[in-house]
Design a protein around this motif. Structure first.
Motif, PDB file in Angstrom:
ATOM      1  N   GLU A  60       0.945  -1.122  -0.076  1.00  0.00           N
ATOM      2  CA  GLU A  60      -0.092   0.089   0.104  1.00  0.00           C
ATOM      3  C   GLU A  60       0.726   1.291  -0.144  1.00  0.00           C
ATOM      4  O   GLU A  60       0.744   2.210  -0.844  1.00  0.00           O
ATOM      5  CB  GLU A  60      -1.015  -0.219   1.190  1.00  0.00           C
ATOM      6  CG  GLU A  60      -1.965   0.898   1.409  1.00  0.00           C
ATOM      7  CD  GLU A  60      -2.820   1.182   0.024  1.00  0.00           C
ATOM      8  OE1 GLU A  60      -3.477   2.115  -0.302  1.00  0.00           O
ATOM      9  OE2 GLU A  60      -3.172  -0.122  -0.469  1.00  0.00           O
ATOM     10  N   ARG A  63       2.264   1.808  -3.471  1.00  0.00           N
ATOM     11  CA  ARG A  63       1.290   2.240  -4.449  1.00  0.00           C
ATOM     12  C   ARG A  63       0.916   3.509  -4.366  1.00  0.00           C
ATOM     13  O   ARG A  63       0.830   4.363  -5.217  1.00  0.00           O
ATOM     14  CB  ARG A  63       0.019   1.147  -4.079  1.00  0.00           C
ATOM     15  CG  ARG A  63      -1.184   1.615  -5.138  1.00  0.00           C
ATOM     16  CD  ARG A  63      -2.329   1.112  -4.780  1.00  0.00           C
ATOM     17  NE  ARG A  63      -3.069   1.786  -3.659  1.00  0.00           N
ATOM     18  CZ  ARG A  63      -3.704   2.789  -3.517  1.00  0.00           C
ATOM     19  NH1 ARG A  63      -3.595   3.382  -4.779  1.00  0.00           N
ATOM     20  NH2 ARG A  63      -4.142   3.356  -2.421  1.00  0.00           N
ATOM     21  N   LYS A  64       0.890   3.970  -2.858  1.00  0.00           N
ATOM     22  CA  LYS A  64       0.689   5.439  -2.502  1.00  0.00           C
ATOM     23  C   LYS A  64       1.787   6.338  -3.340  1.00  0.00           C
ATOM     24  O   LYS A  64       1.592   7.440  -3.762  1.00  0.00           O
ATOM     25  CB  LYS A  64       0.206   5.775  -1.568  1.00  0.00           C
ATOM     26  CG  LYS A  64      -0.781   5.287  -0.834  1.00  0.00           C
ATOM     27  CD  LYS A  64      -1.131   5.722   0.661  1.00  0.00           C
ATOM     28  CE  LYS A  64      -2.332   5.063   1.145  1.00  0.00           C
ATOM     29  NZ  LYS A  64      -2.756   5.452   2.569  1.00  0.00           N
ATOM     30  N   ASN A  66       3.672   5.807  -5.809  1.00  0.00           N
ATOM     31  CA  ASN A  66       3.664   5.462  -7.198  1.00  0.00           C
ATOM     32  C   ASN A  66       2.577   6.516  -7.759  1.00  0.00           C
ATOM     33  O   ASN A  66       2.710   7.403  -8.739  1.00  0.00           O
ATOM     34  CB  ASN A  66       3.433   4.432  -7.748  1.00  0.00           C
ATOM     35  CG  ASN A  66       4.813   3.510  -7.505  1.00  0.00           C
ATOM     36  OD1 ASN A  66       5.874   3.895  -7.542  1.00  0.00           O
ATOM     37  ND2 ASN A  66       4.270   2.123  -7.583  1.00  0.00           N
ATOM     38  N   ARG A  67       1.438   6.648  -6.996  1.00  0.00           N
ATOM     39  CA  ARG A  67       0.256   7.600  -7.206  1.00  0.00           C
ATOM     40  C   ARG A  67       0.689   8.867  -7.145  1.00  0.00           C
ATOM     41  O   ARG A  67       0.406   9.657  -8.005  1.00  0.00           O
ATOM     42  CB  ARG A  67      -0.919   7.113  -6.425  1.00  0.00           C
ATOM     43  CG  ARG A  67      -2.103   7.999  -6.924  1.00  0.00           C
ATOM     44  CD  ARG A  67      -2.879   7.161  -7.584  1.00  0.00           C
ATOM     45  NE  ARG A  67      -4.043   8.000  -7.827  1.00  0.00           N
ATOM     46  CZ  ARG A  67      -5.093   7.542  -8.263  1.00  0.00           C
ATOM     47  NH1 ARG A  67      -5.149   6.375  -8.879  1.00  0.00           N
ATOM     48  NH2 ARG A  67      -6.374   8.094  -8.467  1.00  0.00           N
ATOM     49  N   MET A  70       2.884   9.762 -10.064  1.00  0.00           N
ATOM     50  CA  MET A  70       2.272  10.028 -11.201  1.00  0.00           C
ATOM     51  C   MET A  70       1.537  11.509 -11.440  1.00  0.00           C
ATOM     52  O   MET A  70       1.215  12.210 -12.435  1.00  0.00           O
ATOM     53  CB  MET A  70       1.219   8.780 -11.577  1.00  0.00           C
ATOM     54  CG  MET A  70       1.894   7.654 -11.864  1.00  0.00           C
ATOM     55  SD  MET A  70       1.021   5.927 -11.811  1.00  0.00           S
ATOM     56  CE  MET A  70      -0.412   6.314 -12.871  1.00  0.00           C
ATOM     57  N   GLU A  71       0.759  11.607 -10.267  1.00  0.00           N
ATOM     58  CA  GLU A  71       0.093  12.976 -10.155  1.00  0.00           C
ATOM     59  C   GLU A  71       0.892  14.209 -10.199  1.00  0.00           C
ATOM     60  O   GLU A  71       0.523  15.208 -11.073  1.00  0.00           O
ATOM     61  CB  GLU A  71      -0.571  13.091  -8.742  1.00  0.00           C
ATOM     62  CG  GLU A  71      -1.608  12.135  -8.679  1.00  0.00           C
ATOM     63  CD  GLU A  71      -3.093  12.526  -9.538  1.00  0.00           C
ATOM     64  OE1 GLU A  71      -3.199  13.613  -9.807  1.00  0.00           O
ATOM     65  OE2 GLU A  71      -3.735  11.555  -9.892  1.00  0.00           O
ATOM     66  N   ARG A  74       1.991  14.580 -14.021  1.00  0.00           N
ATOM     67  CA  ARG A  74       0.966  14.986 -14.874  1.00  0.00           C
ATOM     68  C   ARG A  74       1.078  16.367 -15.824  1.00  0.00           C
ATOM     69  O   ARG A  74       1.665  17.325 -14.962  1.00  0.00           O
ATOM     70  CB  ARG A  74      -0.477  14.881 -14.248  1.00  0.00           C
ATOM     71  CG  ARG A  74      -1.631  15.003 -15.265  1.00  0.00           C
ATOM     72  CD  ARG A  74      -2.804  14.908 -14.639  1.00  0.00           C
ATOM     73  NE  ARG A  74      -3.280  13.586 -14.612  1.00  0.00           N
ATOM     74  CZ  ARG A  74      -4.350  13.116 -13.678  1.00  0.00           C
ATOM     75  NH1 ARG A  74      -5.089  13.871 -13.125  1.00  0.00           N
ATOM     76  NH2 ARG A  74      -4.697  11.943 -13.773  1.00  0.00           N
TER      77      ARG A  74
END
Length: 81
Positions: A60, A63-64, A66-67, A70-71, A74
């Motif tokens: 978890e 994953r956070k 990586n998120r 990605m944000e 952007r």
């Protein structure tokens, strides 16, 4: 790109096996290579992929992270949509 790579690889493999276009009776080596290309190689690659997938550490927290990356990466123009 992928289609060209696959075509070139198959051409090299079948040339090595002695495949000749238009020959009604294929070489036994060609039959063997077709059998190997249809079962053992895909199964082996699938097992390798599943092994990598099982040992790839995504929890978890990762994953956070990586998120968030990605944000942050952007494109600002896309955020207006």
């Amino acid at each position: 790109m992928t289609t060209g790579t696959i075509s070139l690889t198959l051409h090299c493999v079948f040339s090595f096996a002695g495949y000749q276009a238009g020959n009604c009776e294929p070489n036994p080596m060609v039959k063997l290579i077709l059998r190997v290309l249809m079962a053992p190689i895909p199964i082996t690659l699938l097992i390798i992929g599943l092994t990598i997938f099982c040992f790839y550490p995504i929890d978890e927290e990762r994953r956070k992270e990586n998120r968030a990356k990605m944000e942050a990466a952007r494109d600002p123009l896309c955020q207006q949509l």
